[in-house]
Design a protein around this motif. Structure first.
Motif, PDB file in Angstrom:
ATOM      1  N   HIS A 181      39.570  41.883  45.318  1.00 43.38           N
ATOM      2  CA  HIS A 181      39.739  42.520  46.629  1.00 43.38           C
ATOM      3  C   HIS A 181      38.415  42.670  47.355  1.00 43.38           C
ATOM      4  N   ASN A 182      37.354  42.885  46.616  1.00 39.36           N
ATOM      5  CA  ASN A 182      36.053  43.108  47.239  1.00 39.36           C
ATOM      6  C   ASN A 182      34.992  42.623  46.275  1.00 39.36           C
ATOM      7  N   CYS A 183      34.304  41.559  46.633  1.00 35.61           N
ATOM      8  CA  CYS A 183      33.353  40.950  45.706  1.00 35.61           C
ATOM      9  C   CYS A 183      31.916  41.403  45.952  1.00 35.61           C
ATOM     10  N   LYS A 187      30.899  47.126  44.898  1.00 32.60           N
ATOM     11  CA  LYS A 187      32.241  47.584  45.278  1.00 32.60           C
ATOM     12  C   LYS A 187      33.340  46.694  44.703  1.00 32.60           C
ATOM     13  N   LEU A 188      33.010  45.921  43.692  1.00 31.16           N
ATOM     14  CA  LEU A 188      33.971  44.981  43.124  1.00 31.16           C
ATOM     15  C   LEU A 188      35.232  45.691  42.656  1.00 31.16           C
ATOM     16  N   SER A 189      36.377  45.145  43.048  1.00 28.98           N
ATOM     17  CA  SER A 189      37.659  45.672  42.591  1.00 28.98           C
ATOM     18  C   SER A 189      38.699  44.569  42.720  1.00 28.98           C
ATOM     19  N   ILE A 217      32.210  50.239  38.059  1.00 28.25           N
ATOM     20  CA  ILE A 217      31.680  51.598  38.094  1.00 28.25           C
ATOM     21  C   ILE A 217      30.162  51.523  38.112  1.00 28.25           C
ATOM     22  N   ASN A 218      29.547  52.204  39.053  1.00 27.02           N
ATOM     23  CA  ASN A 218      28.097  52.326  39.094  1.00 27.02           C
ATOM     24  C   ASN A 218      27.736  53.756  38.713  1.00 27.02           C
ATOM     25  N   HIS A 223      26.166  49.794  34.923  1.00 23.65           N
ATOM     26  CA  HIS A 223      27.310  49.223  35.624  1.00 23.65           C
ATOM     27  C   HIS A 223      28.362  48.837  34.590  1.00 23.65           C
ATOM     28  N   PHE A 224      29.602  49.211  34.847  1.00 24.96           N
ATOM     29  CA  PHE A 224      30.690  48.946  33.912  1.00 24.96           C
ATOM     30  C   PHE A 224      31.891  48.372  34.655  1.00 24.96           C
ATOM     31  N   ILE A 225      32.654  47.543  33.947  1.00 29.18           N
ATOM     32  CA  ILE A 225      33.970  47.127  34.428  1.00 29.18           C
ATOM     33  C   ILE A 225      35.002  48.061  33.807  1.00 29.18           C
TER      34      ILE A 225
END
Length: 235
Positions: A181-183, A187-189, A217-218, A223-225
């Motif tokens: 949705h957002n690369c 803001k990746l999701s 997640i920041n 940083h995590f997925i």
């Protein structure tokens, strides 16, 4: 504690820099749980165990025991289904009402630890090529996409294992789609789906399509997925 929304699921996120002293923990932790925690050799693992149960009790106001099964999966207070994830001292908890949800699974992974040669352990050959193509279309780095797939399959396991108590392995689900949705880096999701290849439970037979979400997640310099999967009562 902060709340992170990933799809329709809220994750209560507790980073290690938020200190909770022993006196505060002991207000919510049962004596036998405190004893169990002391058996962990690693202090980080001990704190993750205590802080996850601290979160569950604060969120539900329950003082019920949360005994784990033989595989270490915790039980939940009456009226709730839940999932716990932790990594390097970070703890996340998701709780959903049992009236609407059969189960939930969440997982957090560090993409810096993912390597391309892990792909064969996570994805089948055709599946891997498909994911690579979808990552190229979405302009998503493959290692980041692979981290999403790894984490998503972990979340599937956490969501479906309690329903059928049948072991689940990475190749027991086939990734069908990865929708970004957002690369933007911070803001990746997106959404991700897979088809089950085994009869995991009466609610999730072979061929069941499982849908989930992922987000980045920041947290400070980390940083995590994060991935989430919910199995609703209408499924």
């Amino acid at each position: 504690m902060t709340v992170i929304t990933c799809g329709a699921i809220a994750i209560h996120w507790l980073p290690p820099e938020i200190e909770i002293n022993d006196d505060e923990l002991k207000q919510w932790i049962l004596a036998e749980e405190w004893t169990t925690a002391q058996t962990f050799k690693a202090s980080r693992r001990r704190l993750e165990y205590l802080r996850s149960r601290f979160l569950v009790r604060q969120l539900t106001a329950s003082r019920e025991p949360l005994p784990a099964d033989v595989n270490g999966n915790p039980s939940w207070p009456e009226g709730w289904v839940g999932s716990i994830t932790h990594k390097d001292g970070f703890v996340g908890v998701a709780l959903l009402p049992q009236t609407a949800w059969l189960s939930v699974g969440i997982d957090v992974e560090d993409p810096r630890r993912m390597q391309a040669h892990f792909a064969s352990k996570i994805l089948g050959d055709n599946e891997c090529e498909q994911v690579k193509q979808q990552c190229e279309i979405a302009n998503l780095d493959f290692n980041l996409g692979l981290t999403c797939c790894f984490s998503f399959k972990e979340s599937i396991y956490k969501a479906i294992y309690p329903l059928g108590l049948r072991p689940f392995y990475f190749h027991d689900a086939h990734i069908d789609t990865v929708e970004v949705h957002n690369c933007e880096t911070n803001k990746l999701s997106g959404r991700i789906s897979a088809s089950l290849k085994i009869n995991a439970s009466s609610h999730t037979p072979a061929g069941t399509s499982v849908h989930g979400n992922f987000c980045l997640i920041n947290s400070g310099d980390r940083h995590f997925i994060l991935t989430t999967v919910g199995v609703g009562r209408s499924n």
